[in-house]
Design an enzyme around this catalytic site. Sequence first.
Site, PDB file in Angstrom:
ATOM      1  N   GLY C 138       0.825  -1.193   0.000  1.00  0.00           N
ATOM      2  CA  GLY C 138       0.000   0.000   0.000  1.00  0.00           C
ATOM      3  C   GLY C 138       0.866   1.253   0.000  1.00  0.00           C
ATOM      4  O   GLY C 138       2.044   1.214   0.367  1.00  0.00           O
ATOM      5  N   CYS C 139       0.284   2.350  -0.404  1.00  0.00           N
ATOM      6  CA  CYS C 139       1.054   3.583  -0.567  1.00  0.00           C
ATOM      7  C   CYS C 139       1.584   4.072   0.782  1.00  0.00           C
ATOM      8  O   CYS C 139       2.779   4.341   0.926  1.00  0.00           O
ATOM      9  CB  CYS C 139       0.222   4.646  -1.253  1.00  0.00           C
ATOM     10  SG  CYS C 139      -1.408   4.914  -0.524  1.00  0.00           S
ATOM     11  N   TYR C 140       0.706   4.199   1.771  1.00  0.00           N
ATOM     12  CA  TYR C 140       1.160   4.637   3.091  1.00  0.00           C
ATOM     13  C   TYR C 140       2.177   3.661   3.654  1.00  0.00           C
ATOM     14  O   TYR C 140       3.180   4.040   4.274  1.00  0.00           O
ATOM     15  CB  TYR C 140      -0.015   4.715   4.067  1.00  0.00           C
ATOM     16  CG  TYR C 140      -0.935   5.897   3.911  1.00  0.00           C
ATOM     17  CD1 TYR C 140      -0.469   7.199   4.043  1.00  0.00           C
ATOM     18  CD2 TYR C 140      -2.295   5.712   3.670  1.00  0.00           C
ATOM     19  CE1 TYR C 140      -1.343   8.285   3.940  1.00  0.00           C
ATOM     20  CE2 TYR C 140      -3.169   6.792   3.575  1.00  0.00           C
ATOM     21  CZ  TYR C 140      -2.692   8.071   3.706  1.00  0.00           C
ATOM     22  OH  TYR C 140      -3.548   9.129   3.617  1.00  0.00           O
ATOM     23  N   ALA C 141       1.898   2.344   3.481  1.00  0.00           N
ATOM     24  CA  ALA C 141       2.769   1.323   4.045  1.00  0.00           C
ATOM     25  C   ALA C 141       4.155   1.392   3.425  1.00  0.00           C
ATOM     26  O   ALA C 141       5.164   1.173   4.107  1.00  0.00           O
ATOM     27  CB  ALA C 141       2.146  -0.058   3.840  1.00  0.00           C
TER      28      ALA C 141
END
Lengths: 329, 329, 329, 329
Positions: C138-141
């Site tokens: 994921g982008c945040y991850a």
Amino acid sequence: MGIYAFPMHKIPIGVLGASGYAGRELLALIGRHPAMTLAFAAAGTRRGERAEIGDRVITFAATEDAPLGDAALIFSALPHGESAAWVGSARAAGAKVVDLSSDLRPGAGLPGAAAVPYGLTEVARDAVRGADVVANPGCYATAALLALAPLAARGLIAPGATVTINAASGVTGAGFTPRRDLLFAEVAEDFRAYALGNTHRHASEIRAVLASFGSDADLIFTPHLLPVARGILATILVPVTGLPRDVLAPWREQYAGEPFIEITEEAPSLRDVTRRNVMRLTARPVAGVRQPMLQVVAAIDNLMKGAAGQAMQNANLVLGLEETMGLPA
Amino acid sequence: MGIYAFPMHKIPIGVLGASGYAGRELLALIGRHPAMTLAFAAAGTRRGERAEIGDRVITFAATEDAPLGDAALIFSALPHGESAAWVGSARAAGAKVVDLSSDLRPGAGLPGAAAVPYGLTEVARDAVRGADVVANPGCYATAALLALAPLAARGLIAPGATVTINAASGVTGAGFTPRRDLLFAEVAEDFRAYALGNTHRHASEIRAVLASFGSDADLIFTPHLLPVARGILATILVPVTGLPRDVLAPWREQYAGEPFIEITEEAPSLRDVTRRNVMRLTARPVAGVRQPMLQVVAAIDNLMKGAAGQAMQNANLVLGLEETMGLPA
Amino acid sequence: MGIYAFPMHKIPIGVLGASGYAGRELLALIGRHPAMTLAFAAAGTRRGERAEIGDRVITFAATEDAPLGDAALIFSALPHGESAAWVGSARAAGAKVVDLSSDLRPGAGLPGAAAVPYGLTEVARDAVRGADVVANPGCYATAALLALAPLAARGLIAPGATVTINAASGVTGAGFTPRRDLLFAEVAEDFRAYALGNTHRHASEIRAVLASFGSDADLIFTPHLLPVARGILATILVPVTGLPRDVLAPWREQYAGEPFIEITEEAPSLRDVTRRNVMRLTARPVAGVRQPMLQVVAAIDNLMKGAAGQAMQNANLVLGLEETMGLPA
Amino acid sequence: MGIYAFPMHKIPIGVLGASGYAGRELLALIGRHPAMTLAFAAAGTRRGERAEIGDRVITFAATEDAPLGDAALIFSALPHGESAAWVGSARAAGAKVVDLSSDLRPGAGLPGAAAVPYGLTEVARDAVRGADVVANPGCYATAALLALAPLAARGLIAPGATVTINAASGVTGAGFTPRRDLLFAEVAEDFRAYALGNTHRHASEIRAVLASFGSDADLIFTPHLLPVARGILATILVPVTGLPRDVLAPWREQYAGEPFIEITEEAPSLRDVTRRNVMRLTARPVAGVRQPMLQVVAAIDNLMKGAAGQAMQNANLVLGLEETMGLPA
């Protein structure tokens, strides 16, 4: 206006199409109005949703459940094409109406529209005052026609001229409908013209009203979409019969004492008018051209002077109230 | 080209005025150019500051310390009024020059400007190819003149016509100088016209070049400031001698095969051209007017096709390289 | 990778969910990739629509009409919950898959997810290289875990610590679905936290991967919505067992030679990374607290390093190509 | 209050530092205040410039020409470090002072500051009421401390805890000084953290006041710069001695009846508070962590509740007026 025992009793007001941007602006104005109280707020697709209006939370009724008869005056901010029928129902229920749709405006072509005054308030105040129904002008048309009216009234627009109106609007002008092309990531850092080739609905509205002012000018109107939330700037070129000695005189004379019109030496910008019910305008002679021409730049907030604010001016007049009531200048 | 032993040796390039928006765009283009290498980057007020250009960190020299003789070609992005003198020094040091200032452009009025080709590349390719100095067109002028050239070349602009150009630019067009009116909190949610009354410097530039195309049209140019970083959209109205059957034919014919010109049915917007060295354009006949007219909408990135990108096209030609080199289409 | 006779024949690539923001970014990357060619682009709701990808116009197939067997590798950018089933179909048709949804990531809880390598490329390169299916982070991850991995690998995260991650994302992170709350007029001039109380899906993803790094830290993740189109900035506080003498050493050591990681003294900002497939990071000791702590700030472009770019790194590895191919650094 | 014969005579008010963003907001508030009239507006660098405040145009006096003795109360919005001396002069001239600079706040370390009440109005109302000089809290500190005060007052902050405050502010918080890094083209589409490592001036201010509330918590404050004009959102994590059954109860109890505090179930966003003198707040228990923690999200307008609005609350109290006077809720 004897039937409204102001200030003991406030006048009940209804709003149809209350969940859109213009509708919410109307709700906010009604909430702050010293002589009005909200009778109902109805919405189509967003019925049942709650909204925070000032310090009050309201629930939108379905349009068909709106208690039309409870309101002394109804604002209709319903979509173009849907509004006219509801204006009829509201009248049948005894309510006066300010219609913010294009249905009853000149140039829209709906039967019966001719009988309804066009609420460009500063120009049509007397007609509005006695009316039961008012067609509230379009946002672009308000900016353009308030700018052009003083020139037309003085016969200054050159016969057979082509008036060009370039205007740009914030995205609230496109409504609160979820559309991909109105998403933040599509609009930010972008700018576009639309309704190319002089095909926007407001072109006919402006043309029809300008003709009623006695001008035979051709008119080219090009709208643009701005990456801002609200505001309209119109940049207008007008071939004139001659340049006035004092270039701002036509507007200063015509709008002397008007609380919602500001004539300035400096060029107006959106920030000068945002959240205010005013039109701000300047004009300049055009250098370097053979035909005498004026350049006029007018700024309004599309949701205030271009929609809800002017509608409130008209509602105040229809109800026999002070035109400025509830409208911070 | 014999003197440049490409690809063994890259061509040394200098940049004056390198710390502004156009200057930094030039540095980025030079950094990606397969046949160029940066000889120096000089700046006025920001001398000594460091900047990250791609994966390289450079330090700006003072303009007066720039080793002009080290460069085979110099881009000058110095301010208007300061640039011309440095062009002379650069020539004396043996460098060719692409001047991004207005000093040597038609309509600017500086002595000697007439002898310098005006680098509207798609129109003036042959003149640029043999030149030692090129006057790079202004950003607004590039959009306007690339849009008007095919009409002028075909005699389609009506004699004695008034051509109106409304254009809006992102704030990088106003430069990297710290000014209160360019602060984020002043520009966001705002929009304004400036240089009212047809007084912008580019009006004379466009007029002079249009006259050289053989048109006697009057011209009214109104710039606006957009709350976006980059991009110019020009909306142009042209009275024509007649409407072409295929409205886009003049541009499609004139620009057939051009790698940096895109003619489309749909209206172009800033997002279509941002960070790209292209002009994208459409046209429409204007409905509802007596005089046959065309509406042309053109979009460019003011820093690319409107400045550094077109400057690189010109530099490539001056150096005998492929015009498209280092310029992603 | 002998079956692909590069450069004679390009590798056919399919995209599911191609009409969203990540999908369009994938199409652009494939279009510029020297060893890939687009086999199909499929979309759910926007099937049949045309899109401009670079200089090519494509038409989206319906997802169920996608010729899965024509592609050697398929990127799935389908919505969470829908993607896993299509990964199965793609595998059955013989294609390798990089899945950008959360379906196969750690912490998502779908059966079978554990067997799929988690494509945090700089950390999991070897596992990705031999895989048929990769779960793209994921982008945040991505921002959080690339920032935390060097600390975890060195045992620097204090046992029992609470790591706090505040992150803010541009609106493309919320997808291309038309929603009222993502309209320009709603997002501009606004900022909000969401998924309050540590309830965002990526919190479990980050926690699960961090545990696999050997840290028992508690983790609090708070996402925010920014009025920008793209980019993620993560501001992370990490209680540490001790402050490194050179505060940036853990990242400089771990990521030495990495083409897509930039460690800087200065604080990174979105503009440093927008449209680039990089993570940029700095760190500082936290003053004025009893527990030794590091503050880490990491910036990525959510659509590039946070989605399509990292997916391309993974696809390159899966296909036996150079990891950097088609990815401008 | 006997000396002010309200409403016959309005109270004369002076503003130092009137040309900045906070100063202009003060001028607007004074212009609308029913009991105040502007005695003077002084500015440093912009002396002699004219400004439009509501429907009035004023000219800024030089700071050293300000007729301090003409004002019953003076707002100082002078820069940090310059203000304290002018506070002394104003007192010597007989005026009361609300100082918006940091000079007299706790944690600033200036001699004499301890004797001046810290005007966090809802918390320090009684001390403010009798004061001649008030230190108006910083914008970030206002959001943080109004959020933390109810927890501290109830002993809910865990002993020895580390409270983390992540906050983001619109660019008006950085002032009206022309700086390249605040230009529209630099701020738009960007987001950055600054004062890394817990080094911002407001960290000491918040810490000092929080200690005065009886908490020994460590505190980490990280500010960020948002691409919006105005507003602050603070996202705060607080280790607590236990989770309240009704998570909002501490704030609802403490702020019951407060006209400028709004406690909501939903997460507040900047748009909820822009141009309003309110703090809006919500809280949630943090899931998935061993230590009981609360997440508190607070939003204010940095120029209103974070500067001019709270200053007006304090001025009203100092002058013996209703605290809400001139402040639309």
